[in-house]
Write a protein that holds these residues in place. Structure first.
Motif, short mmCIF file in Angstrom:
data_model
loop_
_atom_site.label_atom_id
_atom_site.label_comp_id
_atom_site.label_asym_id
_atom_site.label_seq_id
_atom_site.Cartn_x
_atom_site.Cartn_y
_atom_site.Cartn_z
N ALA A 32 0.82 -1.22 0.00
CA ALA A 32 0.00 0.00 0.00
C ALA A 32 0.85 1.26 0.00
CB ALA A 32 -0.92 0.00 1.22
N GLY A 33 2.18 1.07 0.03
CA GLY A 33 3.07 2.22 0.03
C GLY A 33 3.04 2.98 1.34
N GLN A 34 2.73 2.28 2.44
CA GLN A 34 2.64 2.95 3.74
C GLN A 34 3.77 2.52 4.66
OE1 GLN A 34 -1.22 1.71 5.09
NE2 GLN A 34 -2.34 3.03 3.66
N GLY A 35 4.20 3.43 5.51
CA GLY A 35 5.24 3.14 6.49
C GLY A 35 6.52 2.63 5.86
N ILE A 36 6.90 3.19 4.72
CA ILE A 36 8.07 2.70 3.97
C ILE A 36 9.33 2.71 4.84
CG2 ILE A 36 9.56 3.11 1.97
CD1 ILE A 36 6.80 2.03 1.30
N ALA A 37 9.49 3.69 5.70
CA ALA A 37 10.70 3.79 6.52
C ALA A 37 10.82 2.62 7.50
CB ALA A 37 10.71 5.12 7.28
N ASN A 38 9.73 1.91 7.76
CA ASN A 38 9.75 0.80 8.71
C ASN A 38 9.72 -0.58 8.06
OD1 ASN A 38 9.80 2.37 11.10
ND2 ASN A 38 7.60 2.77 10.90
N VAL A 39 9.64 -0.61 6.72
CA VAL A 39 9.55 -1.90 6.02
C VAL A 39 10.78 -2.76 6.27
CG1 VAL A 39 9.54 -3.00 3.75
CG2 VAL A 39 7.95 -1.14 4.24
N GLN A 40 11.98 -2.18 6.11
CA GLN A 40 13.20 -2.97 6.30
C GLN A 40 13.30 -3.50 7.71
OE1 GLN A 40 16.20 -0.10 5.11
NE2 GLN A 40 16.39 -1.04 3.09
N ALA A 41 13.02 -2.65 8.69
CA ALA A 41 13.09 -3.08 10.09
C ALA A 41 12.13 -4.22 10.36
CB ALA A 41 12.80 -1.91 11.02
N ALA A 42 10.93 -4.15 9.79
CA ALA A 42 9.94 -5.20 9.99
C ALA A 42 10.40 -6.51 9.35
CB ALA A 42 8.60 -4.77 9.42
N GLN A 43 11.00 -6.43 8.17
CA GLN A 43 11.48 -7.64 7.50
C GLN A 43 12.60 -8.30 8.29
OE1 GLN A 43 12.40 -5.83 3.70
NE2 GLN A 43 10.52 -6.64 2.75
N LEU A 44 13.52 -7.47 8.78
CA LEU A 44 14.63 -8.01 9.57
C LEU A 44 14.13 -8.58 10.90
CD1 LEU A 44 17.33 -5.28 8.89
CD2 LEU A 44 17.31 -7.62 8.02
N ALA A 45 13.13 -7.91 11.49
CA ALA A 45 12.55 -8.42 12.73
C ALA A 45 11.89 -9.78 12.51
CB ALA A 45 11.54 -7.42 13.28
N SER A 46 11.24 -9.96 11.36
CA SER A 46 10.61 -11.25 11.05
C SER A 46 11.66 -12.35 10.93
CB SER A 46 9.81 -11.14 9.75
OG SER A 46 8.71 -10.26 9.90
N ARG A 47 12.78 -12.02 10.27
CA ARG A 47 13.87 -13.00 10.16
C ARG A 47 14.41 -13.37 11.54
NH1 ARG A 47 18.02 -11.90 5.15
NH2 ARG A 47 16.53 -12.22 3.43
N THR A 48 14.61 -12.35 12.38
CA THR A 48 15.15 -12.59 13.72
C THR A 48 14.23 -13.47 14.54
OG1 THR A 48 16.27 -10.45 13.69
CG2 THR A 48 15.94 -11.47 15.84
N LYS A 49 12.92 -13.20 14.49
CA LYS A 49 11.97 -14.01 15.24
C LYS A 49 11.92 -15.43 14.69
CE LYS A 49 7.17 -14.10 16.88
NZ LYS A 49 7.60 -15.00 17.93
N TYR A 50 12.04 -15.56 13.38
CA TYR A 50 12.06 -16.89 12.77
C TYR A 50 13.24 -17.71 13.30
CZ TYR A 50 12.87 -20.47 9.19
OH TYR A 50 13.10 -21.65 8.55
N LEU A 51 14.44 -17.11 13.33
CA LEU A 51 15.63 -17.81 13.82
C LEU A 51 15.51 -18.12 15.30
CD1 LEU A 51 18.39 -15.78 11.94
CD2 LEU A 51 17.61 -18.10 11.43
N LYS A 52 14.94 -17.19 16.06
CA LYS A 52 14.76 -17.43 17.49
C LYS A 52 13.84 -18.61 17.74
CE LYS A 52 13.36 -15.17 21.80
NZ LYS A 52 12.36 -16.22 22.17
N ASP A 53 12.75 -18.68 16.97
CA ASP A 53 11.82 -19.79 17.14
C ASP A 53 12.46 -21.12 16.77
OD1 ASP A 53 9.93 -17.98 17.94
OD2 ASP A 53 8.80 -17.98 16.05
N GLN A 54 13.36 -21.10 15.77
CA GLN A 54 14.02 -22.33 15.35
C GLN A 54 14.94 -22.88 16.43
OE1 GLN A 54 13.37 -24.02 12.34
NE2 GLN A 54 11.72 -22.52 12.44
N THR A 55 15.53 -22.00 17.23
CA THR A 55 16.47 -22.43 18.27
C THR A 55 15.81 -22.55 19.64
OG1 THR A 55 17.11 -20.12 18.70
CG2 THR A 55 18.41 -21.35 17.08
N ALA A 56 14.51 -22.24 19.73
CA ALA A 56 13.84 -22.26 21.03
C ALA A 56 13.78 -23.66 21.62
CB ALA A 56 12.43 -21.68 20.90
#
Length: 243
Positions: A32-56
């Motif tokens: 939707a072209g919204q919150g563009i400044a936060n897109v990268q942070a959100a993508q990286l946060a998703s990766r981080t949570k994914y890795l954390k869940d894998q090692t939990a």
């Protein structure tokens, strides 16, 4: 101030903010072209949570090998554990030892190794552990003597020894001392006469092993000719098998 919403998932590629993008904050929504400044942070946060869940699911106690566990009998999670001198359930005689524990649906297994290279194994069926069985003693396995009177200790504990006796006496008997003493028992000794120079039937020599005159340290043979008479002055070579 709100935090970014995290959802576990491995995002393929991280969005590059273009010069034509309106750099605005708020909830990221690339479509939707919204919150563009936060897109990268959100993508990286998703990766981080994914890795954390894998090692939990990793057993943190198994990863931390600094202090050791109190009781090997009650471990219920697969991992590597340190058992020290006070740990319950460790192999007898072992002080500081590392244990690989594999938990299954109907039981478990443990393999333990120490700094000397000794290895042990046991199984748990239900809630009952079997006795520890020593798989190999590296000190013994590496111990051998590749000489004319030598030995080899195999990982199973089986020992092969070979050598020769002194000359047989007037009674036809000859004794041999093994290069090392068998720790437990002698299974079999195979022998042959090696010094006879006589020819024809009269030169035939037969060698027999005398089990009741054999100990874990030595063995006895008898040498006779074709007529069954004792022969003196003969040397006997042998191969002994025991453990």
């Amino acid at each position: 101030m709100a935090d970014l919403s995290e959802s576990a998932g491995w995002v393929s590629g991280i969005y590059q903010i273009e010069t034509t993008d309106p750099v605005v904050g708020g909830p990221p929504n690339l479509g939707a072209g919204q919150g563009i400044a936060n897109v990268q942070a959100a993508q990286l946060a998703s990766r981080t949570k994914y890795l954390k869940d894998q090692t939990a699911g990793f057993n943190q106690e198994a990863i931390d090998l600094s202090s050791g566990v109190d009781d090997l009998d009650v471990i219920s999670a697969s991992g590597i554990y340190l058992a020290n001198a006070t740990t319950t359930g460790r192999p007898s005689g072992a002080a500081s030892i590392y244990v690989l524990h594999e938990e299954g649906t109907a039981g478990a297994s443990q393999i333990a190794t120490d700094a000397d290279g000794d290895a042990f194994f046991r199984l748990r069926t239900g809630s009952s552990w079997s006795l520890w069985q020593q798989l190999v003693t590296m000190t013994d396995y590496a111990s051998n003597s590749m000489t004319t009177a030598g030995f080899q200790i195999l990982p199973s504990g089986l020992i092969l020894q070979w050598g020769s006796s002194g000359m047989s006496s007037g009674s036809g008997e000859a004794d041999a001392t093994f290069p090392i003493t068998f720790p437990n028992d002698v299974f079999k000794v195979i022998a042959q006469e090696t010094t006879s120079t006589a020819s024809g039937t009269s030169g035939v020599r037969m060698v027999g092993w005398v089990p009741d005159q054999t100990t874990t340290a030595s063995c006895r043979f008898f040498v006779v000719n074709a007529s069954g008479n004792p022969v003196s002055g003969e040397n006997v070579s042998y191969l002994a098998i025991g453990h």
